[in-house]
Design a protein around this motif. Sequence first.
Motif, PDB file in Angstrom:
ATOM      1  N   LEU A  69     -23.605   3.937  -8.064  1.00 44.37           N
ATOM      2  CA  LEU A  69     -22.176   4.157  -7.828  1.00 44.37           C
ATOM      3  C   LEU A  69     -21.678   3.336  -6.650  1.00 44.37           C
ATOM      4  O   LEU A  69     -20.559   2.796  -6.681  1.00 44.37           O
ATOM      5  N   LEU A  70     -22.485   3.238  -5.610  1.00 39.62           N
ATOM      6  CA  LEU A  70     -22.087   2.444  -4.449  1.00 39.62           C
ATOM      7  C   LEU A  70     -21.959   0.970  -4.834  1.00 39.62           C
ATOM      8  O   LEU A  70     -21.025   0.287  -4.408  1.00 39.62           O
ATOM      9  N   GLY A  71     -22.890   0.487  -5.661  1.00 35.42           N
ATOM     10  CA  GLY A  71     -22.799  -0.895  -6.119  1.00 35.42           C
ATOM     11  C   GLY A  71     -21.517  -1.144  -6.885  1.00 35.42           C
ATOM     12  O   GLY A  71     -20.834  -2.163  -6.668  1.00 35.42           O
ATOM     13  N   LYS A  72     -21.167  -0.237  -7.780  1.00 36.78           N
ATOM     14  CA  LYS A  72     -19.920  -0.408  -8.549  1.00 36.78           C
ATOM     15  C   LYS A  72     -18.698  -0.305  -7.638  1.00 36.78           C
ATOM     16  O   LYS A  72     -17.705  -1.019  -7.826  1.00 36.78           O
ATOM     17  N   PHE A  73     -18.767   0.569  -6.644  1.00 38.08           N
ATOM     18  CA  PHE A  73     -17.672   0.680  -5.674  1.00 38.08           C
ATOM     19  C   PHE A  73     -17.450  -0.649  -4.965  1.00 38.08           C
ATOM     20  O   PHE A  73     -16.314  -1.126  -4.841  1.00 38.08           O
ATOM     21  N   TYR A  74     -18.537  -1.277  -4.543  1.00 38.79           N
ATOM     22  CA  TYR A  74     -18.406  -2.567  -3.867  1.00 38.79           C
ATOM     23  C   TYR A  74     -17.871  -3.641  -4.809  1.00 38.79           C
ATOM     24  O   TYR A  74     -17.122  -4.537  -4.382  1.00 38.79           O
ATOM     25  N   PHE A  78     -15.638  -3.223  -7.067  1.00 37.16           N
ATOM     26  CA  PHE A  78     -14.185  -3.040  -7.115  1.00 37.16           C
ATOM     27  C   PHE A  78     -13.517  -3.527  -5.832  1.00 37.16           C
ATOM     28  O   PHE A  78     -12.366  -3.950  -5.849  1.00 37.16           O
ATOM     29  N   ARG A  79     -14.218  -3.456  -4.740  1.00 36.48           N
ATOM     30  CA  ARG A  79     -13.672  -3.925  -3.460  1.00 36.48           C
ATOM     31  C   ARG A  79     -13.912  -5.421  -3.260  1.00 36.48           C
ATOM     32  O   ARG A  79     -13.585  -5.961  -2.212  1.00 36.48           O
ATOM     33  N   LYS A  80     -14.486  -6.052  -4.291  1.00 32.89           N
ATOM     34  CA  LYS A  80     -14.792  -7.482  -4.248  1.00 32.89           C
ATOM     35  C   LYS A  80     -15.762  -7.816  -3.110  1.00 32.89           C
ATOM     36  O   LYS A  80     -15.725  -8.916  -2.550  1.00 32.89           O
ATOM     37  N   GLU A  81     -16.614  -6.876  -2.790  1.00 36.87           N
ATOM     38  CA  GLU A  81     -17.670  -7.087  -1.799  1.00 36.87           C
ATOM     39  C   GLU A  81     -18.987  -7.253  -2.556  1.00 36.87           C
ATOM     40  O   GLU A  81     -19.871  -6.401  -2.516  1.00 36.87           O
ATOM     41  N   LEU A  82     -19.095  -8.361  -3.256  1.00 33.53           N
ATOM     42  CA  LEU A  82     -20.229  -8.551  -4.159  1.00 33.53           C
ATOM     43  C   LEU A  82     -21.546  -8.722  -3.420  1.00 33.53           C
ATOM     44  O   LEU A  82     -22.609  -8.415  -3.968  1.00 33.53           O
ATOM     45  N   GLY A  83     -21.494  -9.189  -2.191  1.00 34.31           N
ATOM     46  CA  GLY A  83     -22.716  -9.292  -1.415  1.00 34.31           C
ATOM     47  C   GLY A  83     -23.332  -7.933  -1.151  1.00 34.31           C
ATOM     48  O   GLY A  83     -24.554  -7.756  -1.260  1.00 34.31           O
ATOM     49  N   LYS A  84     -22.497  -6.955  -0.838  1.00 36.18           N
ATOM     50  CA  LYS A  84     -22.984  -5.590  -0.616  1.00 36.18           C
ATOM     51  C   LYS A  84     -23.433  -4.965  -1.937  1.00 36.18           C
ATOM     52  O   LYS A  84     -24.428  -4.238  -1.977  1.00 36.18           O
ATOM     53  N   ALA A  85     -22.695  -5.237  -3.010  1.00 31.16           N
ATOM     54  CA  ALA A  85     -23.079  -4.700  -4.323  1.00 31.16           C
ATOM     55  C   ALA A  85     -24.441  -5.237  -4.733  1.00 31.16           C
ATOM     56  O   ALA A  85     -25.282  -4.502  -5.269  1.00 31.16           O
ATOM     57  N   GLU A  86     -24.669  -6.517  -4.491  1.00 31.41           N
ATOM     58  CA  GLU A  86     -25.949  -7.134  -4.840  1.00 31.41           C
ATOM     59  C   GLU A  86     -27.118  -6.399  -4.197  1.00 31.41           C
ATOM     60  O   GLU A  86     -28.153  -6.151  -4.843  1.00 31.41           O
ATOM     61  N   VAL A  87     -26.962  -6.015  -2.948  1.00 24.79           N
ATOM     62  CA  VAL A  87     -28.028  -5.313  -2.224  1.00 24.79           C
ATOM     63  C   VAL A  87     -28.369  -3.998  -2.914  1.00 24.79           C
ATOM     64  O   VAL A  87     -29.540  -3.654  -3.099  1.00 24.79           O
ATOM     65  N   GLU A  88     -27.339  -3.245  -3.323  1.00 27.74           N
ATOM     66  CA  GLU A  88     -27.573  -1.944  -3.951  1.00 27.74           C
ATOM     67  C   GLU A  88     -28.219  -2.104  -5.327  1.00 27.74           C
ATOM     68  O   GLU A  88     -29.147  -1.370  -5.678  1.00 27.74           O
ATOM     69  N   PHE A  89     -27.736  -3.069  -6.115  1.00 22.58           N
ATOM     70  CA  PHE A  89     -28.315  -3.275  -7.447  1.00 22.58           C
ATOM     71  C   PHE A  89     -29.753  -3.783  -7.348  1.00 22.58           C
ATOM     72  O   PHE A  89     -30.610  -3.403  -8.152  1.00 22.58           O
ATOM     73  N   LYS A  90     -30.040  -4.594  -6.342  1.00 23.55           N
ATOM     74  CA  LYS A  90     -31.391  -5.122  -6.178  1.00 23.55           C
ATOM     75  C   LYS A  90     -32.381  -3.989  -5.899  1.00 23.55           C
ATOM     76  O   LYS A  90     -33.538  -4.023  -6.361  1.00 23.55           O
ATOM     77  N   LYS A  91     -31.962  -2.972  -5.182  1.00 20.49           N
ATOM     78  CA  LYS A  91     -32.845  -1.842  -4.880  1.00 20.49           C
ATOM     79  C   LYS A  91     -33.225  -1.099  -6.156  1.00 20.49           C
ATOM     80  O   LYS A  91     -34.323  -0.545  -6.244  1.00 20.49           O
TER      81      LYS A  91
END
Length: 300
Positions: free
Chosen positions: A14-19, A21-34
């Motif tokens: 959920l945090l990855g998808k939230f990022y 939407f905020r166009k913070e793909l660098g942060k989303a990448e970190v969550e999905f990688k985990k």
Amino acid sequence: LWSRGLGDVYKRQLLGKFYMFRKELGKAEVEFKKIIDKEGSLFGLMENWADNFDGMHKNNKESLFEIQFTGDRSGGQYEYNLFTVHLGPMAGLDAYEEAYPTDWMCQTLLADKTIDGKSSDRALHTLIFDDPECRPFYYKNGKSFKDYHKEGEIFWHKYVTYTEGMSDYWDYSFFNVSVIRYADVLLLYAECLNDKGETTEAINIINKVRARVNVPALPLTMSKAEVLKHLQDKERPCELALEGSRWYDLVRWGIVEETLKAHNKPFVENYVDTKHQLFPIPHSEFLLNPDWEQNPNYSK
């Protein structure tokens, strides 16, 4: 509700998808990688794409989060969903036929061909259409599409399913409803990589999703813009049709208006980009906090 890996994975998806939407793909990448780092131990793609939706493979290795149903009506319980009866066709099934795939969705899926030119599993198990390999549960032995439907008709197949004995009647659906699948995480992760210029690795990840349904691999020579366009127009629609992601994908990509117009949606002339992407903040919220700023083109 059920989430594989319990709270931590649920939080990360959920945090990855939230990022996103905020166009913070660098942060989303970190969550999905985990999550991806747990592939093989907790997660992975199901070998058979359709197993995600037949109700016989609930909470499988591809499922990160799904809503639970059993079909049980004993003792006054209502542990079933009504997807099949609302989406299924009238002819042959006597369902309500309340929603249809759009013409664009149909054409996109019908073009999703395997390496030997056949309809992909994604097409065969998302749509009911005239193909000898497409066999919804209500077809009798020896019967085919033309015994039930008119030429050119297409209906939803995903979530139109039943296995004898799993509930006492076909319209009390026992299958779970997927909220987030591992395939979705892989495609979102690929989008993040592509956004930062790691396009070749992004293509490799997309090709992992495509290989599962035996459709041709994307060439590694595709540009960053081409990969994003492919995710927008082909890969995510084919993989995730009817799973609730399309509208939100269009919003976060900023292409709602152009897509509605390109697909000739009814009443598209009334669409206002700065208004119709967001709901108004309810009046009750302003009673609690009058300092809220209302969303554009709505009044308090």
